[in-house]
Design an enzyme around this catalytic site. Sequence first.
Site, PDB file in Angstrom:
ATOM      1  N   HIS A 262     161.044   2.883  -0.352  1.00 11.23           N
ATOM      2  CA  HIS A 262     160.337   1.920   0.490  1.00 11.23           C
ATOM      3  C   HIS A 262     159.436   2.649   1.476  1.00 11.23           C
ATOM      4  O   HIS A 262     159.578   3.854   1.687  1.00 11.23           O
ATOM      5  CB  HIS A 262     161.335   1.062   1.287  1.00 11.23           C
ATOM      6  N   ASP A 264     158.459   2.023   5.565  1.00 13.33           N
ATOM      7  CA  ASP A 264     158.922   1.189   6.681  1.00 13.33           C
ATOM      8  C   ASP A 264     157.802   0.242   7.097  1.00 13.33           C
ATOM      9  O   ASP A 264     156.683   0.687   7.365  1.00 13.33           O
ATOM     10  CB  ASP A 264     159.323   2.069   7.872  1.00 13.33           C
ATOM     11  N   HIS A 319     159.857   6.654   1.002  1.00 10.73           N
ATOM     12  CA  HIS A 319     161.061   7.462   1.155  1.00 10.73           C
ATOM     13  C   HIS A 319     162.284   6.661   0.743  1.00 10.73           C
ATOM     14  O   HIS A 319     162.181   5.457   0.469  1.00 10.73           O
ATOM     15  CB  HIS A 319     161.190   7.979   2.601  1.00 10.73           C
ATOM     16  N   ARG A 329     177.890   9.405   4.982  1.00  8.64           N
ATOM     17  CA  ARG A 329     176.773   9.830   5.836  1.00  8.64           C
ATOM     18  C   ARG A 329     176.428   8.710   6.808  1.00  8.64           C
ATOM     19  O   ARG A 329     176.595   7.533   6.475  1.00  8.64           O
ATOM     20  CB  ARG A 329     175.564  10.153   4.945  1.00  8.64           C
TER      21      ARG A 329
END
Length: 411
Positions: A262, A264, A319, A329
């Site tokens: 995607h 942002d 990204h 994580r």
Amino acid sequence: MVETSKLVAMVESAEGGGRLAAKGGEADGGVGGADESVVFLDLWRQTKIPAPFVWPRADVLLSSSSAAREEELDVPTVDLGAALRGADGMCHAAVQVAAACASHGFFQVIGHGVAPALARAALDGAAGFFRLPLATKQRARRAPGTVTGYTTAHADRFVANLPWKETLSFSHRHQAGSGGNNVADYFASTLGNEFKPLGDVYQAYCEAMEEVSLAIMAVLGESLGLGSGYYREFFADSSSIMRCNYYPACPEPERTLGTGPHCDPSALTVLLQDGDVDGLQVLVGGSWRPVRPKPGALVVNIGDTFMALTNGRYKSCMHRAVVHRERERRSLAFFLCPREDRVVRPPGAGAGVERRLYPDFTWADLMSFTQRHYRADTRTLDAFACWLRPPACSGAAPPPSSSPPTATPTV
Ligand SMILES: C=C1C[C@]23C[C@H]1CC[C@H]2[C@]1(C)CCC[C@@](C)(C(=O)O)[C@H]1[C@@H]3C(=O)O
Ligand SMILES: O=C(O)CCC(=O)C(=O)O
Ligand SMILES: [Fe+2]
């Protein structure tokens, strides 16, 4: 609520479905009991991932294991403190960000002034929150059509390509003067008064992130020859979104994603990664390049709204976040966004010197587009421009799923 029964049914029937397909009846029913926590813990602990979590091969290609071999993306390290202290530092920082933003839009900042203890408290707070029983987290469940709240795998919104993550998002509105407590109030009112101390941590963290974002805006303004005040003023009354991401360990990391590919939609993202677990990858030159956590540094990237503000000069780059077989994580993402009704338009627009790549729009419209009509992905801005002004659509973007706002801004 996150409809656990529906998710379990989907898991059992093991059929994906369309990419978008927001489900109906999102808000029916109440919060389940402790048994629901067990259901989700079990989901994260399965030895095979359920079908709705399996992403198309093209999206996960070069996923976790092979990307680990990819060369780390070379992102400049910008000393924000030095930039704010004097002309030399600013000049150096402006050159660094100009180069990064013209190619992939990612860089990292040090000297940002965020107290390490505050960053630690925000990361630990997220770790603690995601360990809570599902029923407690569900007190903050996302309301349909909004961006804030708690979601598990976005299972309340989508039926396929579910991300292997839990998120908690809340808005942070700039408040003139001191004494505003919008974030702390959100925690107390949605989760209960016992969450006020955690809310205070995120109140302070969001204020720190806002300050960092505005300092970055000063550098971006300088780098574009507009002066340090131009974007600072534009974002002085910002209305941002803070998101805590938790990516559980995953039995089949090569078949799913923590966050799919995607760009942002917001203006600027400031990301804090916890510990030494990598996961963020940026698509540059056809390969997914990791941006590994660096102690004390914040990762920054340009979003679609800033790309539109510069008429495409500065890039909002694709990204994603991959997950790992053995390691969980966490990351904290602060999405700087303009005040909802501010018109996003590049400086000098109307002078007719440059062909406009995107129509004028407001953040309220782009945000509602991503929450109600379109799952933010790699082509959000083009699809949004097409939705706003259908005649401008060249066919590159998918057809909009419903009508644009009536007060369509004009170019
Ligand atoms: C306006 C927004 C859409 C998303 C939340 C805010 C800021 C970033 C967006 C998002 C994180 C980009 C990746 C895809 C997404 C669907 C996600 O995986 O979480 C996006 C957010 C969203 O719609 O929830
Ligand atoms: O968790 C990460 O590293 C990145 C997440 C992301 O890209 C996002 O939330 O927009
Ligand atoms: Fe992102």
